[in-house]
Write an enzyme that holds these catalytic residues in place. Structure first.
Site, PDB file in Angstrom:
ATOM      1  N   LYS A   1      -2.557   3.004  -0.413  1.00  0.00           N
ATOM      2  CA  LYS A   1      -2.512   1.618  -0.261  1.00  0.00           C
ATOM      3  C   LYS A   1      -1.165   1.133  -1.284  1.00  0.00           C
ATOM      4  O   LYS A   1      -0.554   0.238  -0.852  1.00  0.00           O
ATOM      5  CB  LYS A   1      -3.574   0.788  -0.905  1.00  0.00           C
ATOM      6  CG  LYS A   1      -3.833  -0.715  -0.975  1.00  0.00           C
ATOM      7  CD  LYS A   1      -4.923  -1.004  -1.143  1.00  0.00           C
ATOM      8  CE  LYS A   1      -5.153  -2.599  -1.320  1.00  0.00           C
ATOM      9  NZ  LYS A   1      -6.442  -3.244  -1.433  1.00  0.00           N
TER      10      LYS A   1
ATOM     11  N   GLU B   1      -8.402 -10.501  -1.927  1.00  0.00           N
ATOM     12  CA  GLU B   1      -9.681 -10.039  -2.611  1.00  0.00           C
ATOM     13  C   GLU B   1     -10.286 -10.889  -3.730  1.00  0.00           C
ATOM     14  O   GLU B   1     -11.515 -10.969  -3.545  1.00  0.00           O
ATOM     15  CB  GLU B   1      -9.179  -8.599  -3.096  1.00  0.00           C
ATOM     16  CG  GLU B   1      -9.055  -7.642  -2.084  1.00  0.00           C
ATOM     17  CD  GLU B   1      -8.058  -6.302  -2.578  1.00  0.00           C
ATOM     18  OE1 GLU B   1      -8.051  -6.185  -3.755  1.00  0.00           O
ATOM     19  OE2 GLU B   1      -7.796  -5.675  -1.921  1.00  0.00           O
TER      20      GLU B   1
END
Ligand code: ADP
Ligand code: MG
Length: 623
Positions: free
Chosen positions: A87, A187
């Site tokens: 990521k 998130e």
């Protein structure tokens, strides 16, 4: 959608089938997949009952990639062909990867373009999108096994700070894995949604996310079901792994007296340190034994070793609050996210700083995925959440109030979102310098029969005659259903703007009810609208004539003045009768009897204007 067809007799409501959609937390360290089962959103386990899928992929020659726990275990023996923390590589150039890779963990394929880097593995070059796709494929397989069906789409979470390139590569990875992205979701709001904080009316929420390798703090402000990110901060080089490192260093000193270790031994020691760290989240102290060394470490000792790391997280919180000009007293909730927030020392430091305990009852490494799962259920249509109905179409028309308490629809219902529509409006009165804007929602013609969403004002319109100003009103609904209304006066560029979530406080039942009423009242609403428009036209004409007589009354003979005044009286009587036909007739008549007067005024004022202009022209030529 059945609720939108409820009053059309030729359509049967479709039979509801549960559609398969999931929420995915594609994490740096671990990934999870969540879906709605039996009215709740749950994390899906793999066949061994494990919920976390380590975001690690091992590539071996001529065989399919190994993803998850097995790959993580292989990372110790085969670090060269095992990709961890992919990521961190998304959206990065080759140079950026090289510069950020202090450990020298990634081997870049030098034949690749600077802008499209790839890693060398035993099974050829793999770029970050492909590696991410391999992780996604493992999650898809897990979900489809468990749900026994094909997924229709997923909500995938990304850090709030992800830029366009990073977001695009996340989408590309999903496409490569054959997965439709319903939405990318940040998130921090996802975690807040998991805790149901979006159902509160307002408040400030701090999301404290300490994952494996990254730390993010976000300050969200909640207003009527919308989370707005007020400030973010963090450290892309601080995470749970650093606590492993601190412990491994300490162990290395105890066991090997600080001698330099090779890569394999380092990996092994780190792995051991990680296990001990986890145990210390539950136990007061832990028995240690490594190689032929043994010892003991207490939780308090470990906390002391980690003091600097812990202080850094609190410093970041302080900075985020300061950036948003908030104090700890303004914070209503603190949400703990990320596996590393299980450490009691972190929780204690956060409690001490904010003066209240954080929310921890949802597993900190599951919260983001659960929030994504909730969103996925809503987007696919399995669930109409009470207070944030997120449909991909606009379920009810959006418009503004115009004179006469009428509604002008700007975005009709069932328009796919995101969408932007604009319309021009003008002033009602001469010299009018401000305009009231009232944003409404619903299908009815009268404002009083619609939902009122917001009021705002546009000021600074230059004074002009009625109808000359041009005000452009733009309605924009983004992919999250957030409506922005912008009013702009075209000659000066003066603007005013407001944002509102039209779905706030709206549930499926009330939408249905509103549509039903609009069908029932369709005819009567149309008549009412015609009447209101006629009334408006009539009063506008009467006002204009009154104003004209005041200035230029001298242009009328007594007899002409009498005829006009009696036409006005008749029009007023018609207005009292409330028949749009009568009002139209009388308005026409008044228009006719006053047309000669209007023509005379026009001549007079054009004459004045021309004279004025010729004088200016003379002045100019003399200079
Ligand atoms: P990411 O968001 O980066 O994918 P996670 O939220 O899964 O990461 O967090 C992973 C980190 O949490 C790792 O450093 C792991 O060691 C740590 N962690 C998980 N469980 C515990 C625990 N019980 N005690 C301490 N740290 C933990
Ligand atoms: Mg995470």
């Amino acid at each position: 959608m059945s609720l939108l067809q409820i009053s059309e007799p030729n359509f049967e409501s479709p039979v509801s089938t549960h559609r398969l959609a999931v929420g995915i937390d594609l994490g740096t360290t671990n990934s999870l997949v969540a879906t709605g089962c039996g009215g709740r959103v749950e994390i899906l386990p793999d066949l061994d009952g494990e919920y976390l899928l380590p975001s690690v992929v091992q590539y071996r020659k001529g065989s399919p990639p190994v993803v998850g726990e097995k790959a993580k275990a292989a990372a110790v023996a085969d670090p060269e062909n095992t990709v961890i923390s992919v990521k961190r590589l998304l959206g990065k150039s080759a140079t950026e990867i090289k510069n950020s890779d202090t450990v020298g963990r990634y081997r870049l394929d030098s034949s690749r373009d600077e802008k499209a880097p790839a890693l060398l593995t035993a099974n050829g070059s793999r770029d970050p999108v492909q590696v991410s796709a391999d992780i996604l494929k493992a999650l898809i397989a897990r979900a489809e096994d468990f749900l026994k069906g094909k997924l229709e789409g997923a909500v995938i979470t990304v850090p709030a700070y992800f830029n366009d390139a990073q977001r695009q590569q996340t989408r590309d990875a999903a496409r490569l894995a054959g997965l439709k992205v319903l939405r990318l979701l940040n998130e921090p709001p996802a975690a807040a949604v998991a805790y149901g904080l979006d159902s509160k009316d307002q408040g400030n929420v701090v999301v404290f996310d300490l994952g494996g390798g990254t730390f993010d703090v976000s300050l969200l402000s909640l207003k009527k079901g919308i989370f707005q990110v007020l400030a973010t901060g963090g450290d892309t080089a601080l995470g749970g792994d650093d606590f492993d490192n601190v412990l491994a260093e300490w162990l290395s000193l105890q066991v090997f007296g600080g001698k330099k270790l090779d890569l394999g031994e380092q990996s092994k020691l780190l792995h051991y340190a990680n296990q001990i760290k986890h145990q210390l989240s539950d136990l007061e102290s832990v028995e240690l034994s490594y190689a032929d060394w043994s010892g003991r470490l207490s939780h308090v000792q470990f906390s002391t070793l980690c003091e600097d790391l812990i202080n850094r997280t609190i410093k970041t919180c302080r900075r985020v609050l300061r950036d948003a000009s908030k104090s700890v007293g303004d914070i209503d909730n603190i949400v703990m996210v990320g596996g590393a927030t299980r450490m009691p020392a972190i929780r204690a430091a956060v409690t001490q700083y904010f003066g209240k305990p954080p929310l921890t009852h949802i597993d900190p490494d599951r919260a983001v995925a659960i929030g994504a799962g909730v969103q996925a259920e809503i987007l696919i249509g399995n669930k109409a959440a009470n207070n944030f109905l997120l449909l991909d179409v606009n379920p009810l028309s959006l418009g503004i109030e115009t004179m006469g308490e009428l509604v002008e629809k700007i975005i009709p219902r069932n328009t796919t979102i995101p969408v932007a529509r604009a319309q021009e409006f003008t002033t009602f009165k001469d010299g009018q310098t401000a305009m009231k804007l009232h944003v409404v929602q619903g299908e009815r013609e009268l404002v009083s029969d619609c939902r009122s969403l917001a009021h705002f004002e546009l000021r600074g319109i230059p004074p002009m005659v009625a109808g000359a100003a041009k005000v452009r009103v733009t309605f924009q609904v983004d992919a999250d259903g957030l409506l922005s209304v912008i009013a702009e006066e075209c000659s000066t560029g003066q603007t005013a703007e407001i944002q509102v979530k039209p779905s706030y406080g709206l549930d499926a039942d009330s939408i249905e009810q509103m549509l039903k009423l609009s069908h029932e009242h369709a005819h009567e609403d149309m008549e009412l609208r015609a009447l209101k428009e006629a009334q408006l036209e009539a009063s506008q004409l009467m006002e204009a004539i009154d104003a004209a007589i005041e200035v230029d009354g001298g242009l009328l003979t007594k007899e002409e003045a009498r005829v006009i005044s009696s036409a006005i009286t008749e029009l007023k009587q018609a207005l009292d009768k409330e028949s749009s036909g009568r009002i139209h007739e009388q308005t026409e008549k008044l228009n006719k009897v006053s047309s000669e007067f209007a023509a005379r005024r026009m001549d007079l004022h054009i004459g004045k204007g021309l004279r004025g202009e010729s004088i200016d022209a003379v002045d100019q030529s003399n200079k």
